[in-house]
Design an enzyme around this catalytic site. Structure first.
Site, PDB file in Angstrom:
ATOM      1  N   LYS A   1      37.603  51.866  27.812  1.00 32.42           N
ATOM      2  CA  LYS A   1      37.986  53.033  28.632  1.00 32.42           C
ATOM      3  C   LYS A   1      39.322  53.628  28.169  1.00 32.42           C
ATOM      4  CE  LYS A   1      37.852  50.842  32.661  1.00 32.42           C
ATOM      5  NZ  LYS A   1      37.532  49.474  32.247  1.00 32.42           N
TER       6      LYS A   1
ATOM      7  N   ARG B   1      37.278  51.397  41.695  1.00 30.94           N
ATOM      8  CA  ARG B   1      36.909  50.032  41.298  1.00 30.94           C
ATOM      9  C   ARG B   1      35.957  49.398  42.313  1.00 30.94           C
ATOM     10  NH1 ARG B   1      40.353  49.000  36.806  1.00 30.94           N
ATOM     11  NH2 ARG B   1      40.574  46.781  36.463  1.00 30.94           N
TER      12      ARG B   1
ATOM     13  N   ARG C   1      42.800  41.491  22.220  1.00 32.26           N
ATOM     14  CA  ARG C   1      43.570  42.727  22.423  1.00 32.26           C
ATOM     15  C   ARG C   1      45.077  42.467  22.383  1.00 32.26           C
ATOM     16  NH1 ARG C   1      41.847  46.549  27.317  1.00 32.26           N
ATOM     17  NH2 ARG C   1      42.540  44.854  28.675  1.00 32.26           N
TER      18      ARG C   1
ATOM     19  N   ARG D   1      48.576  41.266  26.957  1.00 34.87           N
ATOM     20  CA  ARG D   1      48.731  41.465  28.405  1.00 34.87           C
ATOM     21  C   ARG D   1      48.527  40.132  29.107  1.00 34.87           C
ATOM     22  NH1 ARG D   1      44.939  46.445  30.288  1.00 34.87           N
ATOM     23  NH2 ARG D   1      44.529  44.998  31.969  1.00 34.87           N
TER      24      ARG D   1
ATOM     25  N   ARG E   1      38.426  38.428  36.002  1.00 39.61           N
ATOM     26  CA  ARG E   1      38.325  39.897  35.967  1.00 39.61           C
ATOM     27  C   ARG E   1      36.867  40.333  35.784  1.00 39.61           C
ATOM     28  NH1 ARG E   1      42.013  41.619  31.375  1.00 39.61           N
ATOM     29  NH2 ARG E   1      41.607  43.735  32.074  1.00 39.61           N
TER      30      ARG E   1
HETATM   31  P1  AMP Z   1      43.045  47.669  34.061  1.00 38.87           P
HETATM   32  O1  AMP Z   1      44.158  48.025  33.140  1.00 38.87           O
HETATM   33  O2  AMP Z   1      42.262  48.856  34.543  1.00 38.87           O
HETATM   34  O3  AMP Z   1      42.158  46.571  33.500  1.00 38.87           O
HETATM   35  O4  AMP Z   1      43.725  47.059  35.375  1.00 38.87           O
HETATM   36  C1  AMP Z   1      44.554  45.910  35.330  1.00 38.87           C
HETATM   37  C2  AMP Z   1      44.647  45.309  36.715  1.00 38.87           C
HETATM   38  O5  AMP Z   1      45.248  46.269  37.614  1.00 38.87           O
HETATM   39  C3  AMP Z   1      43.322  44.947  37.380  1.00 38.87           C
HETATM   40  O6  AMP Z   1      42.854  43.672  36.975  1.00 38.87           O
HETATM   41  C4  AMP Z   1      43.696  44.992  38.856  1.00 38.87           C
HETATM   42  O7  AMP Z   1      44.446  43.854  39.234  1.00 38.87           O
HETATM   43  C5  AMP Z   1      44.631  46.192  38.896  1.00 38.87           C
HETATM   44  N1  AMP Z   1      43.900  47.459  39.134  1.00 38.87           N
HETATM   45  C6  AMP Z   1      43.727  48.501  38.263  1.00 38.87           C
HETATM   46  N2  AMP Z   1      43.035  49.488  38.817  1.00 38.87           N
HETATM   47  C7  AMP Z   1      42.729  49.084  40.068  1.00 38.87           C
HETATM   48  C8  AMP Z   1      42.013  49.673  41.144  1.00 38.87           C
HETATM   49  N3  AMP Z   1      41.440  50.875  41.034  1.00 38.87           N
HETATM   50  N4  AMP Z   1      41.920  48.948  42.301  1.00 38.87           N
HETATM   51  C9  AMP Z   1      42.487  47.746  42.428  1.00 38.87           C
HETATM   52  N5  AMP Z   1      43.169  47.131  41.447  1.00 38.87           N
HETATM   53  C10 AMP Z   1      43.294  47.780  40.278  1.00 38.87           C
END
Ligand code: AMP
Length: 216
Positions: A13, A88, A127, A162, A173
């Protein structure tokens, strides 16, 4: 262009958003990036979100929705947006629909980046992110011979992993994705917005498929 990129962690994404931003000049709104910024700045919101993020769980809906409402209200959103990592779950999707309804800017498409689970695991554990410019690399796909490094800084030690890309958090996740985010596929199919793209291919091929799937 007003779209959501939907897909499991590691489905590409962020990478595809970068390409879309360059071509369509609309803002890329990533809740993950916004949350990581808040954590890095040590804001109250960041402190609240950190424990859930480190554990691979979702941050609470109220926090994320407040953040998105503020971001969508900024002037650069008039041209459109690419939402990445949001919504999400169903609660967030319903809240988004209401927010965009109020703004009279409904979603035009939801693009599902479909990737095989085995590939996802490799993409996530491999990554690495450049601390200086934020570009994303992968130890498994970098050219052989030299350690992966960012051409900007040329310094391999600037690439970091990360904390939530560590093997022990990735399982959680992916589990959260299956349980909470995957139901959105049916939700958006019923809304007539879903476009499915095969995202196992290289990034240029995937980008072309996205371009065919979304309104110009
Ligand atoms: P991402 O970079 O999108 O993989 O997000 C990293 C982390 O941020 C996720 O594992 C969640 O802990 C949190 N996070 C990101 N977007 C959301 C969302 N829309 N709702 C809840 N938690 C989120």
């Amino acid at each position: 262009m007003r779209i959501v990129l939907l897909g499991a962690p590691g489905s590409g994404k962020g990478t595809q958003s970068e390409l879309l931003v360059k071509t369509y000049a609309v803002p890329h709104i990533s809740t993950g990036d916004l949350l990581r910024e808040a954590v890095a700045e040590g804001t109250e919101l960041g402190l609240r979100a950190k424990a859930a993020m480190d554990a691979g769980k979702l941050v609470d809906d109220a926090t994320v929705l407040g953040m998105i409402r503020e971001r969508l209200g900024r002037p650069d959103g008039v041209k459109g947006f690419i939402l990445d990592g949001f919504p999400r779950n169903i609660v967030q999707a319903e809240a988004l629909e209401e927010m965009l309804g109020d703004l009279r800017k409904p979603l035009e498409a939801v693009v599902l980046l479909n990737v095989d689970m085995g590939i996802l695991f490799k993409r996530l554990t491999g990554r690495r992110i450049c601390q200086d410019c934020g570009r994303v690399f992968n130890v498994f796909t970098s050219p052989p011979g030299a350690p992966p490094h960012c051409p900007e800084s040329g310094d391999a030690s600037r690439l970091i992993q990360r904390p939530d890309d560590k093997e022990e958090v990735i399982g959680k996740r992916l589990e959260v994705y299956e349980a909470q985010t995957k139901p959105l596929i049916e939700y958006y199919r019923l809304a007539g917005l879903l476009q499915i793209v095969d995202a196992d291919a290289d990034k240029e091929t995937v980008f072309k498929s996205i371009q065919r799937a979304v309104p110009g």
